[in-house]
Design an enzyme around this catalytic site. Sequence first.
Site, short mmCIF file in Angstrom:
data_model
loop_
_atom_site.label_atom_id
_atom_site.label_comp_id
_atom_site.label_asym_id
_atom_site.label_seq_id
_atom_site.Cartn_x
_atom_site.Cartn_y
_atom_site.Cartn_z
N ALA A 207 8.19 2.90 34.96
CA ALA A 207 8.12 3.94 36.35
C ALA A 207 9.37 4.21 36.73
CB ALA A 207 6.65 3.51 37.43
N VAL B 277 10.56 -1.06 37.36
CA VAL B 277 11.39 0.03 38.21
C VAL B 277 12.39 0.85 36.76
CG1 VAL B 277 12.57 0.92 40.04
CG2 VAL B 277 10.74 -0.50 40.31
N LYS B 278 11.99 2.23 36.87
CA LYS B 278 13.35 2.74 35.98
C LYS B 278 13.89 3.09 36.29
CE LYS B 278 12.54 5.34 31.28
NZ LYS B 278 11.25 6.46 30.87
N VAL B 279 15.73 3.17 36.08
CA VAL B 279 16.73 3.90 37.39
C VAL B 279 17.54 4.29 36.12
CG1 VAL B 279 16.94 2.03 39.23
CG2 VAL B 279 17.97 2.24 37.30
#
Length: 217
Positions: free
Chosen positions: A56, A82-84
Site C-alpha cells: 500500500a 508500505v510502498k515508498v
Amino acid sequence: MKFFVDTADVEAIAELNDYGMVDGVTTNPSIIMKSGRDIMEVTKEICDLVDGPVSAEVVSMDFETMLAEGRKLAEIAENICVKVPLTWAGLQTCKALSDSGTKVNVTLCFSANQALIAAKAGASFISPFVGRLDDINIDGMELIEDIRSIYDNYDFNTEILVASIRTVNHMKEAAIIGADVATAPPAVIKKLAQHPLTDAGLAAFEADWAKTGQKIL
C-alpha cells in the site's frame, strides 16, 4: 519466483488465489483510483484475503508526512508492506519504517544505483519498472540482471520485485534471471497458461474421443 497480483480488484485476486497463484498483492494510487473504493477499506479486504505481503503506497512527498502515512497504512494489517518512492525522502522513510519492523517496498526504480541505495536503506523489496523502460527503448530486463548481480555480490536481503510487467515474456525472463518476485495484472498471469499448440492438441483429442463413442462418467 513468487507471483504478486498488481490490482485492487478483489474478485480477480480471489480467483487467482484459488489456483495458488497469489503470493502477494501490489497496489498504487492509480490502481486504487481505478477500483473506485476507499484505500483503507479495499486494502484491508485484500489483506484478509491473502497471506502474503500487500503493498500500500504513501502519497506525500516529504519525509514527515510520508512516515506518518506509512505508519497509518501499516496499522491496516500485519501483512501490509508500505510502498515508498525512490527519492531521498522515500529512502529516509524506508529506513525509519524498516528499523521499526515494517516491511517496505521501494518503488519507481529505474537504475541499478537506485536499487543499491534502496537495499542499503533496508528495503524489503525493490520494484524496478521494466515496462516503462521498454517504452523508452531501454531493455528493462538488463536492469534486472544488473540488480541481481549486485545483490548477490553483497548478500543483500532485499528482494527483487519486477514491476510494470506487460507481457508473458517479461515473466519468463524475470524467472530465468532469478528475480525473487514478479508483479503483474491478472490478465498477464492468466496468459501464462495459454499456448496455441495446447489448444490445437486438446481440440484433436476431443475430436478423436468423440469418435470412440465412449464416456468416462
